[in-house]
Write a protein that holds these residues in place. Structure first.
Motif, PDB file in Angstrom:
ATOM      1  N   LEU A 148       2.762  20.483   0.393  1.00 31.30           N
ATOM      2  CA  LEU A 148       2.365  21.513   1.354  1.00 31.30           C
ATOM      3  C   LEU A 148       3.542  22.373   1.787  1.00 31.30           C
ATOM      4  O   LEU A 148       4.611  21.865   2.136  1.00 31.30           O
ATOM      5  N   ASP A 149       3.327  23.684   1.798  1.00 30.95           N
ATOM      6  CA  ASP A 149       4.280  24.625   2.371  1.00 30.95           C
ATOM      7  C   ASP A 149       4.046  24.707   3.878  1.00 30.95           C
ATOM      8  O   ASP A 149       2.966  24.384   4.381  1.00 30.95           O
ATOM      9  N   THR A 150       5.046  25.196   4.592  1.00 34.38           N
ATOM     10  CA  THR A 150       4.963  25.264   6.053  1.00 34.38           C
ATOM     11  C   THR A 150       3.796  26.124   6.519  1.00 34.38           C
ATOM     12  O   THR A 150       3.095  25.786   7.478  1.00 34.38           O
ATOM     13  N   ASN A 151       3.564  27.256   5.847  1.00 36.38           N
ATOM     14  CA  ASN A 151       2.546  28.184   6.317  1.00 36.38           C
ATOM     15  C   ASN A 151       1.137  27.597   6.252  1.00 36.38           C
ATOM     16  O   ASN A 151       0.246  28.033   6.979  1.00 36.38           O
ATOM     17  N   VAL A 152       0.903  26.614   5.390  1.00 36.62           N
ATOM     18  CA  VAL A 152      -0.411  25.971   5.325  1.00 36.62           C
ATOM     19  C   VAL A 152      -0.657  25.170   6.598  1.00 36.62           C
ATOM     20  O   VAL A 152      -1.743  25.225   7.193  1.00 36.62           O
ATOM     21  N   LEU A 153       0.355  24.430   7.046  1.00 33.03           N
ATOM     22  CA  LEU A 153       0.215  23.643   8.267  1.00 33.03           C
ATOM     23  C   LEU A 153       0.102  24.528   9.498  1.00 33.03           C
ATOM     24  O   LEU A 153      -0.616  24.195  10.447  1.00 33.03           O
ATOM     25  N   LEU A 154       0.788  25.663   9.493  1.00 32.88           N
ATOM     26  CA  LEU A 154       0.679  26.597  10.620  1.00 32.88           C
ATOM     27  C   LEU A 154      -0.692  27.268  10.631  1.00 32.88           C
ATOM     28  O   LEU A 154      -1.240  27.580  11.688  1.00 32.88           O
ATOM     29  N   HIS A 155      -1.231  27.513   9.449  1.00 27.41           N
ATOM     30  CA  HIS A 155      -2.552  28.141   9.339  1.00 27.41           C
ATOM     31  C   HIS A 155      -3.645  27.187   9.792  1.00 27.41           C
ATOM     32  O   HIS A 155      -4.574  27.585  10.508  1.00 27.41           O
ATOM     33  N   ASP A 156      -3.542  25.916   9.409  1.00 31.68           N
ATOM     34  CA  ASP A 156      -4.541  24.915   9.766  1.00 31.68           C
ATOM     35  C   ASP A 156      -3.849  23.569   9.949  1.00 31.68           C
ATOM     36  O   ASP A 156      -3.596  22.850   8.979  1.00 31.68           O
ATOM     37  N   PRO A 157      -3.528  23.204  11.186  1.00 27.58           N
ATOM     38  CA  PRO A 157      -2.829  21.929  11.411  1.00 27.58           C
ATOM     39  C   PRO A 157      -3.610  20.713  10.920  1.00 27.58           C
ATOM     40  O   PRO A 157      -3.011  19.687  10.614  1.00 27.58           O
ATOM     41  N   THR A 158      -4.924  20.816  10.841  1.00 25.01           N
ATOM     42  CA  THR A 158      -5.730  19.679  10.380  1.00 25.01           C
ATOM     43  C   THR A 158      -5.883  19.659   8.863  1.00 25.01           C
ATOM     44  O   THR A 158      -6.651  18.848   8.330  1.00 25.01           O
ATOM     45  N   SER A 159      -5.177  20.538   8.161  1.00 23.08           N
ATOM     46  CA  SER A 159      -5.266  20.567   6.692  1.00 23.08           C
ATOM     47  C   SER A 159      -4.821  19.242   6.080  1.00 23.08           C
ATOM     48  O   SER A 159      -5.208  18.917   4.951  1.00 23.08           O
ATOM     49  N   ILE A 160      -4.036  18.469   6.812  1.00 26.78           N
ATOM     50  CA  ILE A 160      -3.566  17.165   6.331  1.00 26.78           C
ATOM     51  C   ILE A 160      -4.747  16.269   5.945  1.00 26.78           C
ATOM     52  O   ILE A 160      -4.644  15.450   5.031  1.00 26.78           O
TER      53      ILE A 160
END
Length: 510
Positions: free
Chosen positions: A25-37
């Protein structure tokens, strides 16, 4: 595996099978959706330690969605990875996948400086001091060290291109993207016989049958057409039933001018805006189709009588600039927000002009002094003659009619940044430029709407300035896609420009 200083680091224990993949995961994915994990099913999920550095730099942004999301991600990771062993070896997630944080030994261990993988990376991306390049290096190491196929997930197009240049597969985060579809029509046409259309006109409703109604969602708008060319607009109510639109001849703001729908699509929008049973309306349309003007007109029209459903109108938009930013704006909050909210002042000026338009039929006729006096009294708005106070100027400028609405609280034009934590009751809430928001931000706004309120999302997915969303992942199309078919929501698409011939031509050709 040894890293610098002789310390031994445990390798992540990744799940291996024929169907499992490893996502970095890149940082922007987690910033876009914190629950993407939690949204990668039973696959392996790896977060490079450089991502934690970038999140750490962003978490201090107190008044931004990015800062809140960064802090949210930190809380999730601290619960899932309570100690260093869990971070390095990974943990099992409830969905069957694994999660681990990786320190790239290619960059941490000097003994691996001559690695063929690192040599190939440096040939394409020589500057490994950049965080983006280090994240790509971490994904490249995972690909070389572990058997499941490795995919870098990023919302940064340039990072994806650089990753592919070094032989690494890269994808966008697809979980909140709406399905890719062909250009949909603004509405569906349904053929009826002339007798069926006549019955629909007289009874106000008609049963299409399940076969004809197949593919229609609840509250979809249709155009009924006979073989003789006669047409009637209708709305789908489910179970094959369509009903006539119940529209007034015009809508009118207090003290304003009458506004009528200029085309069929605007009739659809007006019907959705005036229906109390619909709490959410999403509307797409290019520039000049009348989204904002018609929405404000219908909102103000419903504040007229003593039994009005709403206590007032709230209008807002995200603060995202077109082109180069002009920097900080001086003054109070109202003065800072005025450039962003000027389109709504313009719309209110059109709906409630300072000077009532003259009737051309009588413009050239002379009117008696008595007639002029009566005409003046009749045309004066029903508001007290309030003026601006202060200053040494005795001839203060009078308030415009729409400014009186704002001062009275009937119309509230505000910054979207301050909506978190609010509960919006008995308001007609218009959110313009909704295509600039992420799905999470739109969810935040919609969940602020209390019982008795209504929210309108307006926008054009073809005009996006936010670098973290696109035409398929922005908040407007996401809300439309997820809420489609529910009794509380309706969607309207506007295609015909009504601002001017020039604006219509520019929207189509430029």
């Amino acid at each position: 595996m040894e890293i610098s200083g002789g310390a031994v680091a445990s390798k992540p224990k990744l799940k291996v099978s024929a169907k499992v993949k490893t996502y970095v995961l890149d940082t922007n994915v987690l910033l876009h959706d914190p629950t993407s994990i939690f949204k990668f099913a039973d696959n392996n999920l790896i977060i490079p330690v450089e991502v934690l550095e970038e999140l750490d730099a962003i978490k201090g942004e107190q008044s931004t969605e990015r800062g809140r999301n960064a802090r949210w991600v930190h809380r999730i990771l601290s619960e899932l990875l309570p100690d260093s062993r869990a971070m390095l070896e990974g943990v099992r997630l409830d969905n069957g996948g694994t999660l681990s944080v990786i320190i790239n030994p290619l960059l941490a261990d000097p003994a691996l400086a001559g690695s063929p993988v690192l040599h190939r990376l440096r040939a394409v991306l020589p500057d490994l001091a950049k965080k983006d390049n280090r994240i790509i290096a971490a994904a490249l190491y995972v690909k070389s060290a572990y058997s499941p196929p490795t995919i870098l997930v990023t919302k940064d197009v340039n990072v994806a291109l650089k990753a592919r240049a070094v032989g690494l597969e890269a994808q966008d985060y697809l979980n909140d993207k709406v399905p890719a579809e062909d250009e949909e029509a603004a509405y569906r046409e349904i053929s009826l016989t002339v007798y069926e259309l006549q019955r629909f006109c007289s009874e106000g409703e008609f049963d299409l049958g399940q076969e004809v109604a197949n593919g229609l969602a609840l509250n979809d708008y249709v155009l009924l057409r006979s073989d003789e060319g006669k047409t009637m607009p209708a709305r789908f109510y489910g179970d094959g039933l369509v009903r006539r639109l119940r529209l007034p001849d015009f809508v009118k703001a207090p003290g304003g001018i009458p506004v009528r729908a200029r085309n069929l699509e605007q009739q659809f929008l007006m019907d959705a805006l005036l229906d109390d049973s619909i709490a959410l309306v999403t509307c797409q349309g290019k520039a000049g189709t009348g989204k904002t003007l018609l929405s404000i007109a219908c909102a103000l029209h419903q504040l007229q009588d003593d039994h009005a459903r709403y206590d007032g109108v709230s209008i807002s938009r995200p603060v995202i600039a077109l082109g180069k930013d002009i920097g900080f704006l001086p003054g109070t909050l109202d003065e800072k927000m005025k450039p962003w909210l000027q389109p709504y002042f313009d719309a209110l000026e059109v709906l409630i002009p300072s000077k009532p338009p003259k009737d051309p039929q009588f413009a050239a006729k002379k009117v008696s002094k008595k007639g002029r006096h009566e005409n003046s009294a009749a045309s004066a708005p029903a508001y007290p003659p309030t003026t601006y106070a202060g200053g040494g100027n005795s001839a203060a400028a009078p308030l415009k009619p729409y400014e009186r609405l704002i001062r009275s609280g009937l119309v509230e034009i505000e910054a979207l940044a301050f909506i978190r934590g609010r509960s919006i009751a008995r308001r007609f809430f218009i959110l313009d430029e909704a295509q600039q928001l992420t799905p999470h931000e739109v969810k935040t706004v919609i969940t602020r709407i209390s019982e008795g309120s209504k929210i309108i999302l307006l926008g054009d997915p073809a005009q996006i300035d936010n670098p973290y969303v696109d035409s398929r992942s922005n908040g407007l199309v996401y809300a439309q896609n997820r809420m489609k078919g529910h009794a509380l929501s309706a969607h309207v698409k506007l295609t015909k420009g009504e601002r001017s011939k020039l604006a219509e031509l520019a929207a189509d050709l430029l």
